[in-house]
Enzyme design. Sequence first.
Site, short mmCIF file in Angstrom:
data_model
loop_
_atom_site.label_atom_id
_atom_site.label_comp_id
_atom_site.label_asym_id
_atom_site.label_seq_id
_atom_site.Cartn_x
_atom_site.Cartn_y
_atom_site.Cartn_z
N TYR A 53 -2.45 1.97 11.85
CA TYR A 53 -1.48 1.32 10.98
C TYR A 53 -0.05 1.62 11.39
O TYR A 53 0.23 2.68 11.95
CB TYR A 53 -1.69 1.79 9.53
CG TYR A 53 -2.99 1.34 8.90
CD1 TYR A 53 -3.80 0.37 9.47
CD2 TYR A 53 -3.42 1.90 7.70
CE1 TYR A 53 -4.99 -0.02 8.87
CE2 TYR A 53 -4.61 1.52 7.10
CZ TYR A 53 -5.39 0.56 7.69
OH TYR A 53 -6.56 0.18 7.09
N SER A 236 -9.25 -5.45 1.44
CA SER A 236 -8.91 -6.87 1.28
C SER A 236 -9.47 -7.47 -0.01
O SER A 236 -10.01 -8.58 -0.01
CB SER A 236 -9.41 -7.69 2.48
OG SER A 236 -8.71 -7.35 3.64
N LEU A 238 -7.99 -8.82 -2.34
CA LEU A 238 -7.26 -10.03 -2.68
C LEU A 238 -7.25 -11.03 -1.53
O LEU A 238 -6.49 -12.00 -1.55
CB LEU A 238 -5.82 -9.68 -3.08
CG LEU A 238 -5.68 -8.88 -4.39
CD1 LEU A 238 -4.23 -8.47 -4.61
CD2 LEU A 238 -6.20 -9.69 -5.57
N GLY A 241 -4.03 -11.83 0.02
CA GLY A 241 -3.11 -12.50 -0.89
C GLY A 241 -3.54 -13.88 -1.34
O GLY A 241 -2.95 -14.45 -2.27
N THR A 244 -4.30 -14.22 -4.99
CA THR A 244 -3.22 -13.99 -5.96
C THR A 244 -2.68 -15.31 -6.50
O THR A 244 -1.92 -15.32 -7.47
CB THR A 244 -2.04 -13.22 -5.34
OG1 THR A 244 -1.40 -14.06 -4.35
CG2 THR A 244 -2.51 -11.93 -4.69
N GLY A 245 -3.03 -16.41 -5.85
CA GLY A 245 -2.53 -17.72 -6.26
C GLY A 245 -1.25 -18.14 -5.58
O GLY A 245 -0.82 -19.28 -5.72
N LYS A 246 -0.64 -17.24 -4.80
CA LYS A 246 0.67 -17.57 -4.25
C LYS A 246 0.61 -18.58 -3.11
O LYS A 246 1.64 -19.16 -2.74
CB LYS A 246 1.41 -16.31 -3.80
CG LYS A 246 0.77 -15.55 -2.66
CD LYS A 246 1.55 -14.26 -2.40
CE LYS A 246 0.92 -13.41 -1.30
NZ LYS A 246 1.65 -12.13 -1.13
#
Length: 348
Positions: A53, A236, A238, A241, A244-246
């Site tokens: 990372y 992971s 989400l 992402g 999240t709906g974004k």
Amino acid sequence: MEYRKLGNTDLDVSLIGLGTMTYGEQNSEAEAHAQLDLALELGVNLVDTAEMYPVPPMAATQGLTEQYIGTWLAKTGRRKDIVLASKIAGPQRDPKRPGHIRNGSTSLDRKNLEQALHDSLRRLQTDYLDLYQLHWPDRSTVTFGQRSYPWKEEDTVPIEETLAVLDDFVRQGKVRHIGVSNETPWGVSRFLELARTQSLPLIATIQNPYNLLNRVFEEGLSEFCRYEGLGLLAYSPLAMGVLTGKYDHGARPEKGRLTRYNRFTRYDAPRAREAALAYNELAREYGLTPTQLALAWVNQQAFTSSNLIGATTLEQLRENIASVDVQLNDELISKINAIHHHTPNPAP
């Protein structure tokens, strides 16, 4: 906060674990420290990182995530307040995987394991890890979006050789427990068999992707959690992402990961977007945010030891952690399963 056992160990870990792969890329050192402060304030005690990372992995930033956690530990003196987990990178057999770590020498043999562990301990400014994980297998497997087994000849380090080195780390007190990541049912069974027949340490955890768009874990690995006491560290949750709906209806927020990077394409495929929209609209129908629905689903699984969330803002972090207070009722779970049956695992 709710706490569960870390797999088959005696360690209690927070149901929400703090994933840190944005530190050093999307988050500065100061922002990383602020996240750690808030996470502990809200009851989180599991902090997960890796030598690779931040992500996307690059030579210029490799190790910054562990370094930022290390400076926070040195500043706060809170090493005993967290369960600290890290991972060693596996061999670079795929062009998408990093080739700069140890100049591309990342097989899971004694030389690489010893160097990787000692470098991680130095960056983290600690003399032990609570959990040390193999980031991905030494062999080629069906992982990272692959849908078919890569049947090919290759030289690999035997699992028993890797386990013997990890056994030394445990005996030396540098590692308390060990785990695997991005692993398959065959791999898990082999680790368990060798541990028992050769008196080597048992793996405690499996860190694999698990979310509403990828429930492959349920098909084989979940049984090992039930009958062997292993725990899932779900990453992971989400779906980068998407849950999240974004990104609904083709939106591309400027700072979104899928907007900035092109390495997460499996979450951006048409079937994945279609399924994600269905889950996100279901959440809104029940008065939840898409994030709450997606995280609560992972939280409620019996095989989940900890749900590894990531965030780039403190507001996101608060919402993610607060998912421990969300309970999905039977009716809602039935509707989730109906979407799954219509579009199963569109982003494995």
